[in-house]
Motif scaffolding. Sequence first.
Motif, PDB file in Angstrom:
ATOM      1  N   LYS A 166       0.827  -1.205   0.000  1.00 47.07           N
ATOM      2  CA  LYS A 166       0.000   0.000   0.000  1.00 47.07           C
ATOM      3  C   LYS A 166       0.862   1.256   0.000  1.00 47.07           C
ATOM      4  CE  LYS A 166      -3.964   2.155   2.276  1.00 47.07           C
ATOM      5  NZ  LYS A 166      -5.022   1.988   3.309  1.00 47.07           N
ATOM      6  N   ASP A 240     -12.739  -4.081  -8.431  1.00 48.26           N
ATOM      7  CA  ASP A 240     -12.011  -3.264  -7.450  1.00 48.26           C
ATOM      8  C   ASP A 240     -11.002  -4.071  -6.635  1.00 48.26           C
ATOM      9  OD1 ASP A 240     -12.747  -0.569  -7.757  1.00 48.26           O
ATOM     10  OD2 ASP A 240     -14.646  -0.886  -6.757  1.00 48.26           O
ATOM     11  N   ASN A 242      -7.836  -3.638  -6.059  1.00 47.82           N
ATOM     12  CA  ASN A 242      -7.012  -2.807  -5.174  1.00 47.82           C
ATOM     13  C   ASN A 242      -7.767  -2.387  -3.916  1.00 47.82           C
ATOM     14  OD1 ASN A 242      -4.751  -2.886  -6.766  1.00 47.82           O
ATOM     15  ND2 ASN A 242      -5.033  -0.884  -7.688  1.00 47.82           N
ATOM     16  N   LYS A 243      -9.055  -2.130  -4.064  1.00 52.31           N
ATOM     17  CA  LYS A 243      -9.873  -1.711  -2.919  1.00 52.31           C
ATOM     18  C   LYS A 243     -10.038  -2.861  -1.938  1.00 52.31           C
ATOM     19  CE  LYS A 243     -12.681   1.099  -0.702  1.00 52.31           C
ATOM     20  NZ  LYS A 243     -12.190   2.355  -0.062  1.00 52.31           N
ATOM     21  N   ASP A 247      -7.388  -1.568   0.284  1.00 54.35           N
ATOM     22  CA  ASP A 247      -8.207  -0.403   0.619  1.00 54.35           C
ATOM     23  C   ASP A 247      -7.745   0.839  -0.149  1.00 54.35           C
ATOM     24  OD1 ASP A 247     -10.340   0.842   1.886  1.00 54.35           O
ATOM     25  OD2 ASP A 247      -9.104   1.546   3.555  1.00 54.35           O
ATOM     26  N   LEU A 248      -7.473   0.641  -1.438  1.00 55.38           N
ATOM     27  CA  LEU A 248      -7.045   1.729  -2.312  1.00 55.38           C
ATOM     28  C   LEU A 248      -8.132   2.008  -3.345  1.00 55.38           C
ATOM     29  CD1 LEU A 248      -3.377   0.568  -2.975  1.00 55.38           C
ATOM     30  CD2 LEU A 248      -4.051   2.604  -1.683  1.00 55.38           C
ATOM     31  N   ASP A 249      -8.429   3.283  -3.550  1.00 56.59           N
ATOM     32  CA  ASP A 249      -9.474   3.646  -4.500  1.00 56.59           C
ATOM     33  C   ASP A 249      -8.939   3.764  -5.928  1.00 56.59           C
ATOM     34  OD1 ASP A 249     -11.626   3.851  -2.650  1.00 56.59           O
ATOM     35  OD2 ASP A 249     -10.795   5.758  -1.947  1.00 56.59           O
ATOM     36  N   GLU A 250      -7.678   4.119  -6.083  1.00 53.43           N
ATOM     37  CA  GLU A 250      -7.104   4.323  -7.410  1.00 53.43           C
ATOM     38  C   GLU A 250      -6.687   3.006  -8.046  1.00 53.43           C
ATOM     39  OE1 GLU A 250      -3.943   7.094  -6.353  1.00 53.43           O
ATOM     40  OE2 GLU A 250      -4.972   8.631  -7.514  1.00 53.43           O
ATOM     41  N   ASP A 251      -6.778   2.966  -9.368  1.00 54.22           N
ATOM     42  CA  ASP A 251      -6.300   1.824 -10.136  1.00 54.22           C
ATOM     43  C   ASP A 251      -5.395   2.371 -11.240  1.00 54.22           C
ATOM     44  OD1 ASP A 251      -5.839  -0.518 -11.467  1.00 54.22           O
ATOM     45  OD2 ASP A 251      -7.948  -1.108 -11.641  1.00 54.22           O
ATOM     46  N   ARG A 287     -17.529  -1.968  -9.769  1.00 58.35           N
ATOM     47  CA  ARG A 287     -17.511  -0.515  -9.691  1.00 58.35           C
ATOM     48  C   ARG A 287     -18.412   0.155 -10.720  1.00 58.35           C
ATOM     49  NH1 ARG A 287     -12.357   2.416 -10.507  1.00 58.35           N
ATOM     50  NH2 ARG A 287     -11.343   0.817  -9.227  1.00 58.35           N
TER      51      ARG A 287
END
Length: 290
Positions: A166, A240, A242-243, A247-251, A287
């Motif tokens: 992360k 999603d 990565n989320k 817990d990441l919003d960006e890809d 998403r």
Amino acid sequence: MAKAINMAEVEKALSGFTIPPQPTVLLSIKAEIESDDPNIKRIAELINQDLGIAGFTLKVVNSVYFGLRRKISSVEHACKFLGLNRVIKLVSSVVLRFTLSEGRTDRFTENLWQSAGNVANAATLLAQQLRYGTDCADDAYSLGLFHNAGMLLISSQFKDYAKVLKQAHLAGYSMSDAEDQNFQTTHELLGYMIAQSWGLAPELTNVIAYHHSHALILASDDLYEKRLFALLKLAEHMTDENKVLLDLDEDLEWEQHKATILDILELDELTLHDLGDYLQQQGVPNRYHA
């Protein structure tokens, strides 16, 4: 085919790690399937030797992947429904989960398998919706479950693994660079070794080896490899990954390579919302669902 793996890199990556061998149950199932007169009942008996594997096999067969109107309640019925050629793919994926996760209840492991299930289901449904055929859909499912298997080997030895990934992402570093720098290996190479030792098809092992190395896999002259890779990346993005994992919003990886991935699948961005609705209808959160 994608370029050959550098075995010197593999030896370096394996330092301190043990690749789990195929369990006896898988070897026995393979031997029965490859015999002159394979017996469905015997195969079902082998699967039923482990209640956890048998239960999860039924769960997968009854999932949206197969779209059954009536639930299958026995492993023998499941084997007859799947057919011999599909049994080994499905059961290998199921057994992998139990082999790598045995005794582990940490949050990252739970997130990893939740994500793997989401990606596997999405990749399969996308292959079906795009009419790529049963074999491609089956391979997409196996790829979704296996592609991050190497992460479990690293996280089993380094408890700060998820935190390192992360932080690297937020700092703009690639996942592979962060792994190599901090753990002297990458989950791509470890995943490749697991997939190879478990007898997955070369197309799958190649995609696993390079699923974060876009330039290398996209340079392949094998359209099927590139199609599987594109299905995997689209499924990761839509569910999603990565989320769920970090817990990441960006890809950022998707943003950088989406044009090429969509081109391989002959899609444009506007169709992703329709595909998102389709996945949601089949029980796969994503998403793009409004």
